[in-house]
Design an enzyme around this catalytic site. Structure first.
Site, PDB file in Angstrom:
ATOM      1  N   LYS A 122       3.309   9.817   8.293  1.00 12.09           N
ATOM      2  CA  LYS A 122       2.590   9.377   9.489  1.00 12.09           C
ATOM      3  C   LYS A 122       3.177   9.915  10.791  1.00 12.09           C
ATOM      4  CE  LYS A 122       0.301   5.321   7.520  1.00 12.09           C
ATOM      5  NZ  LYS A 122      -1.124   5.622   7.617  1.00 12.09           N
TER       6      LYS A 122
ATOM      7  N   PHE B   1       0.875  -1.182   0.000  1.00 12.68           N
ATOM      8  CA  PHE B   1       0.000   0.000   0.000  1.00 12.68           C
ATOM      9  C   PHE B   1       0.901   1.218   0.000  1.00 12.68           C
ATOM     10  CE2 PHE B   1      -2.335   3.560   1.624  1.00 12.68           C
ATOM     11  CZ  PHE B   1      -3.605   3.418   1.100  1.00 12.68           C
TER      12      PHE B   1
ATOM     13  N   ASP C 188       9.707   2.106   1.679  1.00 10.30           N
ATOM     14  CA  ASP C 188       8.537   2.866   2.127  1.00 10.30           C
ATOM     15  C   ASP C 188       8.395   2.632   3.632  1.00 10.30           C
ATOM     16  OD1 ASP C 188       6.131   3.926   2.819  1.00 10.30           O
ATOM     17  OD2 ASP C 188       4.995   3.076   1.159  1.00 10.30           O
TER      18      ASP C 188
HETATM   19  C1  LIG Z   1       3.223   2.121   3.816  1.00  9.97           C
HETATM   20  C2  LIG Z   1       2.363   3.261   3.396  1.00  9.97           C
HETATM   21  N1  LIG Z   1       2.749   4.022   2.358  1.00  9.97           N
HETATM   22  C3  LIG Z   1       2.018   5.086   1.951  1.00  9.97           C
HETATM   23  C4  LIG Z   1       0.848   5.434   2.594  1.00  9.97           C
HETATM   24  C5  LIG Z   1       0.056   6.625   2.114  1.00  9.97           C
HETATM   25  O1  LIG Z   1       0.101   7.656   3.048  1.00  9.97           O
HETATM   26  P1  LIG Z   1      -0.998   8.821   3.002  1.00  9.97           P
HETATM   27  O2  LIG Z   1      -2.312   8.212   3.418  1.00  9.97           O
HETATM   28  O3  LIG Z   1      -0.498   9.845   3.988  1.00  9.97           O
HETATM   29  O4  LIG Z   1      -1.025   9.338   1.611  1.00  9.97           O
HETATM   30  C6  LIG Z   1       0.412   4.671   3.687  1.00  9.97           C
HETATM   31  C7  LIG Z   1      -0.850   5.005   4.384  1.00  9.97           C
HETATM   32  O5  LIG Z   1      -1.433   4.195   5.092  1.00  9.97           O
HETATM   33  C8  LIG Z   1       1.183   3.566   4.102  1.00  9.97           C
HETATM   34  O6  LIG Z   1       0.826   2.790   5.127  1.00  9.97           O
END
Ligand SMILES: Cc1ncc(COP(=O)(O)O)c(C=O)c1O
Length: 433
Positions: free
Chosen positions: A274, A144, A245
């Site tokens: 986050k 994700f 990520d």
């Molecule tokens: C691993 C990961 N990458 C990217 C994102 C995307 O972040 P955002 O919701 O701030 O765009 C998330 C959100 O849950 C995530 O868990």
């Protein structure tokens, strides 16, 4: 024109009338206030929060040091846009994150700030393409990475995210994430990646490989250290950039500052968001200087990106990591939670797996431990029964049968014990039906 006022907007009726159904609400409650590990709804009911706003509140709700830093910054300066006129907290935070990733102030790293996790991902890909002058990106199944179109294209943790939002971005390829519980060993995953390189896209066309060191939304599956080491070697061999990520795993959650440290590897680019700013919108890409400097002037930016208030909050968060030894505490809380979950598993055959790193742990609920058939209904009942007993939890995983625990890293041992007690009672009542 007069606008009629509802009696209260803190109701599901008002929510359904004014807010589209495309946003899922895990818990049908309205929160009025929060502190540390606790939130109170508008009716005054108290909950232990083991969601941390999806892994955002590693320092807990409204830590007094973060609140003070935000107030002080608001009283001085709220916005200029860094591209218009610079301010010190941006550069100070960049310096601190570069030091965190490099391990010292050696000038090998640079950092840019954005607003959301998805934006950090999109910028990491832009930077990787600018540096390598190659188009393709390989992402992993179950990953994700956000909801904007390029980030969504690289997301495959659930069809509900993709729906009919295509056409998606070109030149994105998918490789299997090594999920040993579901039969994907490190060897099998690497063999399929090799096959991808020999059948669909040559490594020389690939700008970057993007991976979460532990899947978040995809079910809290940690990548084996050996897999990450082999991936690092493979990407180096072909001049492909490795993007970690760390948006959900980052900032101490897994018992290390960044989860890739468990494998002893160094990525080329790291995305963060986050828990970086404890609830204020802020994300970052940190990476090797030559790579970060590949886009020409004007190619990167954003109106709100690296807002001074968010940067001030993030500087307070980083101080708290040191003064409250939060990485160490994450590792200790993680041991306590894992032991508790394993104890519950020994009494509950429907818990097929207990997994995760540090304080990023989950249970996978199945109808039968040998067939591993996912039990999404049971997972939903567990989450609902936990909330009714005063504990907020989240689900994840492609089958929505994984219940994840993301307490603040500041949670006390007593709060953790209490959360586990509620969870076990909720599981027993959910099974009883
Ligand atoms: C691993 C990961 N990458 C990217 C994102 C995307 O972040 P955002 O919701 O701030 O765009 C998330 C959100 O849950 C995530 O868990």
């Amino acid at each position: 024109m007069t606008i009629a006022k509802a009696d209260t907007y803190a109701s599901t009726a008002a929510r359904d009338r004014y807010v589209p159904r495309g946003l899922a609400n895990t818990h049908a409650i309205f929160v009025a206030r929060a502190e540390g590990t606790h939130v109170w709804d508008v009716d005054g009911k108290e909950y232990l929060d083991f969601t941390s706003g999806i892994g955002v509140l590693n320092t807990g709700h409204r830590h007094p040091r973060v609140v003070r830093a935000v107030h002080e910054q608001v009283d001085r300066l709220m916005h200029t846009c860094f591209q218009v006129a610079m301010y010190e907290p941006y550069v100070e935070l960049a310096a601190k994150l570069c030091r965190l990733v490099a391990g010292s102030d050696d000038g090998t790293q640079k950092a840019i700030f954005l607003t959301t996790g998805a934006e950090a991902i999109e910028n990491a890909v832009k930077i990787a393409r600018a540096y390598t002058k190659r188009p393709a990106v390989v992402a992993f199944s179950g990953g994700f990475h956000g909801r904007t179109l390029l980030a969504l294209t690289m997301t495959s943790s659930s069809p509900s995210y993709r729906q009919n939002f295509g056409p998606f971005a070109p030149d994105i390829y998918y490789a299997p994430f090594p999920d040993e519980y579901r039969g994907w060993t490190t060897e099998a995953a690497l063999a399929t990646l090799d096959q991808l390189f020999s059948t669909q896209v040559t490594p020389e066309q690939v700008a970057a490989v993007l991976i979460e060191p532990q899947l978040g939304e995809g079910g809290f599956v940690p990548a084996p250290p050996l897999f990450l080491q082999r991936l690092r070697a493979l990407t180096e061999r072909f001049g492909i950039l490795l993007i970690a990520d760390e948006i959900q795993t980052g900032f101490g959650r897994t018992g290390r500052m960044f989860a890739y440290e468990h494998a002893g590897i160094t990525p080329d680019l790291v995305t963060m968001a986050k828990s970086l700013a404890a609830g204020l919108p802020l994300s970052a890409v940190v990476g090797k200087t030559a790579i970060m400097d590949a886009p020409k002037t004007g190619g990167l930016g954003g109106t709100y990106a690296g807002n001074p208030v968010s940067c001030a909050a993030a500087l307070a968060v980083l101080e708290l990591f040191e003064s409250e030894r939060l990485v160490e505490r994450a590792a200790q809380s993680g041991i306590r939670i894992r032991e508790g979950l394993l104890r519950i598993q020994s009494r509950v055959p429907q818990i097929g797996d207990v997994r995760g790193m540090g304080c990023m742990l989950a249970i996978e609920l199945v109808k039968d431990r040998s067939t591993k058939e996912p039990d999404a209904d049971l997972a939903q009942r567990v989450v609902d029964a936990s909330r009714d007993r005063g504990l907020l939890l989240l689900k994840c995983g492609p089958h929505k049968n994984v219940v994840r625990l993301l307490p603040p890293l500041t949670a006390t041992p007593e709060e953790i014990v209490r959360g586990l007690e509620i969870l076990e009672a909720a599981i027993q009542s959910a099974i009883a039906g």
